[in-house]
Design a protein around this motif. Structure first.
Motif, PDB file in Angstrom:
ATOM      1  N   VAL A 268       0.836  -1.190   0.000  1.00 26.23           N
ATOM      2  CA  VAL A 268       0.000   0.000   0.000  1.00 26.23           C
ATOM      3  C   VAL A 268       0.877   1.248   0.000  1.00 26.23           C
ATOM      4  CG1 VAL A 268      -0.140   0.068   2.526  1.00 26.23           C
ATOM      5  CG2 VAL A 268      -1.959   1.101   1.161  1.00 26.23           C
ATOM      6  N   LYS A 269       0.397   2.305  -0.611  1.00 28.93           N
ATOM      7  CA  LYS A 269       1.131   3.570  -0.650  1.00 28.93           C
ATOM      8  C   LYS A 269       0.636   4.465   0.480  1.00 28.93           C
ATOM      9  CE  LYS A 269       2.485   7.206  -3.927  1.00 28.93           C
ATOM     10  NZ  LYS A 269       2.326   7.684  -5.330  1.00 28.93           N
ATOM     11  N   VAL A 270       1.552   4.877   1.348  1.00 23.59           N
ATOM     12  CA  VAL A 270       1.179   5.708   2.493  1.00 23.59           C
ATOM     13  C   VAL A 270       2.132   6.887   2.615  1.00 23.59           C
ATOM     14  CG1 VAL A 270       0.175   3.787   3.789  1.00 23.59           C
ATOM     15  CG2 VAL A 270       2.596   4.335   4.084  1.00 23.59           C
ATOM     16  N   PRO A 271       1.710   7.968   3.281  1.00 27.32           N
ATOM     17  CA  PRO A 271       2.606   9.099   3.518  1.00 27.32           C
ATOM     18  C   PRO A 271       3.824   8.665   4.324  1.00 27.32           C
ATOM     19  CG  PRO A 271       0.326   9.686   4.010  1.00 27.32           C
ATOM     20  CD  PRO A 271       0.353   8.198   3.813  1.00 27.32           C
ATOM     21  N   ALA A 272       4.907   9.384   4.187  1.00 29.43           N
ATOM     22  CA  ALA A 272       6.164   9.026   4.853  1.00 29.43           C
ATOM     23  C   ALA A 272       5.998   8.910   6.366  1.00 29.43           C
ATOM     24  CB  ALA A 272       7.242  10.057   4.513  1.00 29.43           C
ATOM     25  N   ASN A 273       5.164   9.772   6.964  1.00 31.52           N
ATOM     26  CA  ASN A 273       5.015   9.728   8.425  1.00 31.52           C
ATOM     27  C   ASN A 273       4.196   8.532   8.905  1.00 31.52           C
ATOM     28  OD1 ASN A 273       2.763  10.932   7.196  1.00 31.52           O
ATOM     29  ND2 ASN A 273       2.175  11.985   9.084  1.00 31.52           N
TER      30      ASN A 273
ATOM     31  N   GLY B 221       4.190  -8.432  -4.843  1.00 33.25           N
ATOM     32  CA  GLY B 221       5.429  -7.998  -5.474  1.00 33.25           C
ATOM     33  C   GLY B 221       5.287  -6.722  -6.280  1.00 33.25           C
ATOM     34  N   ASN B 222       4.068  -6.260  -6.477  1.00 37.57           N
ATOM     35  CA  ASN B 222       3.853  -5.069  -7.287  1.00 37.57           C
ATOM     36  C   ASN B 222       4.092  -3.780  -6.504  1.00 37.57           C
ATOM     37  OD1 ASN B 222       3.175  -6.742  -9.353  1.00 37.57           O
ATOM     38  ND2 ASN B 222       0.971  -6.384  -9.241  1.00 37.57           N
ATOM     39  N   GLU B 223       4.677  -2.793  -7.150  1.00 38.07           N
ATOM     40  CA  GLU B 223       4.881  -1.482  -6.524  1.00 38.07           C
ATOM     41  C   GLU B 223       3.513  -0.847  -6.270  1.00 38.07           C
ATOM     42  OE1 GLU B 223       7.212   1.421  -4.852  1.00 38.07           O
ATOM     43  OE2 GLU B 223       7.881  -0.466  -5.758  1.00 38.07           O
ATOM     44  N   PRO B 224       3.253  -0.388  -5.034  1.00 31.81           N
ATOM     45  CA  PRO B 224       1.930   0.161  -4.719  1.00 31.81           C
ATOM     46  C   PRO B 224       1.650   1.477  -5.438  1.00 31.81           C
ATOM     47  CG  PRO B 224       3.441   0.561  -2.908  1.00 31.81           C
ATOM     48  CD  PRO B 224       4.163  -0.339  -3.884  1.00 31.81           C
ATOM     49  N   THR B 225       0.426   1.629  -5.871  1.00 29.27           N
ATOM     50  CA  THR B 225      -0.007   2.839  -6.565  1.00 29.27           C
ATOM     51  C   THR B 225      -1.076   3.581  -5.780  1.00 29.27           C
ATOM     52  OG1 THR B 225       0.436   1.772  -8.686  1.00 29.27           O
ATOM     53  CG2 THR B 225      -0.953   3.730  -8.746  1.00 29.27           C
ATOM     54  N   TYR B 226      -1.827   2.825  -4.957  1.00 27.46           N
ATOM     55  CA  TYR B 226      -2.995   3.391  -4.291  1.00 27.46           C
ATOM     56  C   TYR B 226      -2.825   3.430  -2.770  1.00 27.46           C
ATOM     57  CZ  TYR B 226      -4.906   2.296  -8.873  1.00 27.46           C
ATOM     58  OH  TYR B 226      -5.123   2.211 -10.219  1.00 27.46           O
ATOM     59  N   GLY B 227      -3.612   4.303  -2.134  1.00 24.85           N
ATOM     60  CA  GLY B 227      -3.599   4.450  -0.686  1.00 24.85           C
ATOM     61  C   GLY B 227      -4.443   3.399   0.003  1.00 24.85           C
ATOM     62  N   VAL B 228      -4.521   3.497   1.326  1.00 24.04           N
ATOM     63  CA  VAL B 228      -5.165   2.486   2.154  1.00 24.04           C
ATOM     64  C   VAL B 228      -6.628   2.261   1.775  1.00 24.04           C
ATOM     65  CG1 VAL B 228      -5.848   1.895   4.508  1.00 24.04           C
ATOM     66  CG2 VAL B 228      -3.601   2.921   4.083  1.00 24.04           C
ATOM     67  N   VAL B 229      -7.408   3.322   1.659  1.00 25.89           N
ATOM     68  CA  VAL B 229      -8.839   3.182   1.384  1.00 25.89           C
ATOM     69  C   VAL B 229      -9.076   2.539   0.024  1.00 25.89           C
ATOM     70  CG1 VAL B 229     -11.003   4.427   1.023  1.00 25.89           C
ATOM     71  CG2 VAL B 229      -9.466   5.119   2.871  1.00 25.89           C
ATOM     72  N   THR B 230      -8.333   2.983  -0.974  1.00 26.88           N
ATOM     73  CA  THR B 230      -8.509   2.443  -2.316  1.00 26.88           C
ATOM     74  C   THR B 230      -8.075   0.980  -2.388  1.00 26.88           C
ATOM     75  OG1 THR B 230      -8.170   4.632  -3.293  1.00 26.88           O
ATOM     76  CG2 THR B 230      -7.906   2.736  -4.748  1.00 26.88           C
ATOM     77  N   VAL B 231      -6.961   0.656  -1.748  1.00 24.42           N
ATOM     78  CA  VAL B 231      -6.485  -0.729  -1.741  1.00 24.42           C
ATOM     79  C   VAL B 231      -7.506  -1.629  -1.043  1.00 24.42           C
ATOM     80  CG1 VAL B 231      -4.739  -2.306  -0.806  1.00 24.42           C
ATOM     81  CG2 VAL B 231      -4.044  -0.193  -1.937  1.00 24.42           C
ATOM     82  N   THR B 232      -8.094  -1.145   0.037  1.00 30.06           N
ATOM     83  CA  THR B 232      -9.133  -1.908   0.732  1.00 30.06           C
ATOM     84  C   THR B 232     -10.296  -2.210  -0.203  1.00 30.06           C
ATOM     85  OG1 THR B 232      -8.567  -0.975   2.901  1.00 30.06           O
ATOM     86  CG2 THR B 232     -10.790  -1.873   2.640  1.00 30.06           C
ATOM     87  N   ASP B 233     -10.767  -1.182  -0.914  1.00 29.43           N
ATOM     88  CA  ASP B 233     -11.884  -1.363  -1.847  1.00 29.43           C
ATOM     89  C   ASP B 233     -11.520  -2.332  -2.975  1.00 29.43           C
ATOM     90  OD1 ASP B 233     -13.421   0.379  -0.376  1.00 29.43           O
ATOM     91  OD2 ASP B 233     -13.060   2.105  -1.672  1.00 29.43           O
ATOM     92  N   ILE B 234     -10.301  -2.201  -3.497  1.00 27.85           N
ATOM     93  CA  ILE B 234      -9.856  -3.085  -4.577  1.00 27.85           C
ATOM     94  C   ILE B 234      -9.810  -4.533  -4.100  1.00 27.85           C
ATOM     95  CG2 ILE B 234      -7.864  -3.724  -6.004  1.00 27.85           C
ATOM     96  CD1 ILE B 234      -7.254  -0.731  -6.273  1.00 27.85           C
ATOM     97  N   PHE B 235      -9.254  -4.746  -2.909  1.00 26.84           N
ATOM     98  CA  PHE B 235      -9.135  -6.111  -2.392  1.00 26.84           C
ATOM     99  C   PHE B 235     -10.510  -6.735  -2.189  1.00 26.84           C
ATOM    100  CE2 PHE B 235      -8.499  -9.502   0.651  1.00 26.84           C
ATOM    101  CZ  PHE B 235      -7.335 -10.094   0.209  1.00 26.84           C
ATOM    102  N   LEU B 236     -11.442  -5.982  -1.607  1.00 27.53           N
ATOM    103  CA  LEU B 236     -12.792  -6.513  -1.386  1.00 27.53           C
ATOM    104  C   LEU B 236     -13.480  -6.831  -2.707  1.00 27.53           C
ATOM    105  CD1 LEU B 236     -13.974  -4.161   1.508  1.00 27.53           C
ATOM    106  CD2 LEU B 236     -13.311  -6.559   1.684  1.00 27.53           C
ATOM    107  N   ALA B 237     -13.299  -5.953  -3.702  1.00 27.87           N
ATOM    108  CA  ALA B 237     -13.889  -6.193  -5.017  1.00 27.87           C
ATOM    109  C   ALA B 237     -13.314  -7.460  -5.651  1.00 27.87           C
ATOM    110  CB  ALA B 237     -13.654  -4.987  -5.924  1.00 27.87           C
TER     111      ALA B 237
END
Length: 239
Positions: free
Chosen positions: A25-30, A157-173
């Motif tokens: 998942v792609k997240v802010p540095a902090n 193994g894929n470089e993340p493109t999306y943030g937490v909320v979007t990845v959650t939605d994609i995984f559920l779909a």
């Protein structure tokens, strides 16, 4: 429901298997430290439960990659849209979870993985239990493996493109689509590919009113009873 063969009636009250899987998942540095898993890059730790026909029956996504599997499971058991376990039933889980009447784990310090028994038959009731536990719990690893091969967008193994909320939605779909496809087009070749990888170790792979010790003791009774009955029949049929 399990019927016949080497699993019934021993695991007749088993409703499926659970496990955790990590999705990049792609997240802010902090936030990177909270989401960084043992793989050293940010992930979500996602809990899944599946039936033995390789369909997902429960998914909890969104937890940070650093969260322990047992922490995610505890959330799944207490949240509003919780993982529901019928009275007297249980899921199979790996040794990373706590043994309880609802989650039956393998015996520790005993051979477990299927490939460990390829050349050596089980020698006692604990080994036989672990072998058959592994054979059944393998369903959740197979489900996850097929899911990631069907939908490379969630492959770890894929470089993340999306943030937490979007990845959650994609995984559920993807899980919803996976369940549909398992009903109309299981793709046996894909399943066979995942099975082969699992055999070669190439795929990755917790009642509120009871105290932890009480849950463990009751889970231990369930596990020991299954192992004892299974071994008795195994020895009798081997003569």
């Amino acid at each position: 429901m399990l019927r016949g063969g080497k699993f019934y009636p021993y695991f007749e009250k088993c409703v499926g298997a659970i496990d955790g899987t990590h999705i990049r998942v792609k997240v802010p540095a902090n936030d990177a430290k909270r989401y960084r898993s043992r793989k050293q890059f940010p992930t979500q730790n996602i809990l899944v439960a599946c039936s033995f026909d390789l369909k997902f029956t429960y998914v909890l996504a969104g937890w940070e990659g650093s969260a322990h599997d047992s922490t995610v499971l505890q959330d799944a058991l207490t949240r509003e849209d919780k993982l529901k376990i019928p009275q007297g039933r249980y899921y199979l889980a790996d040794a990373g979870y706590a043994l309880s009447p609802s989650f039956i784990t393998p015996f520790r310090g005993v051979r477990y993985h299927l490939k460990e028994y390829s050349n050596h038959s089980p020698e006692n009731e604990k080994e036989l239990f672990n072998l058959r536990h592994s054979s059944l719990r393998n369903a959740v690893e197979r489900s996850i493996g097929v899911l990631k091969k069907r939908f490379p967008i969630i492959a770890s193994g894929n470089e993340p493109t999306y943030g937490v909320v979007t990845v959650t939605d994609i995984f559920l779909a993807c899980c919803i689509l996976h369940n549909y496809l398992m009903g109309v087009d299981p793709d046996n070749a894909l399943i066979a590919e995942v099975d082969s990888e699992l055999m070669h170790g190439e795929v990755e792979s917790a009642t509120p009113l009871m105290s932890r010790n009480d849950r463990y003791r009751q889970g231990e009774l369930v596990r020991n009873n299954i192992a004892r009955n299974m071994w008795h029949d195994y020895v009798a049929n081997s003569r």
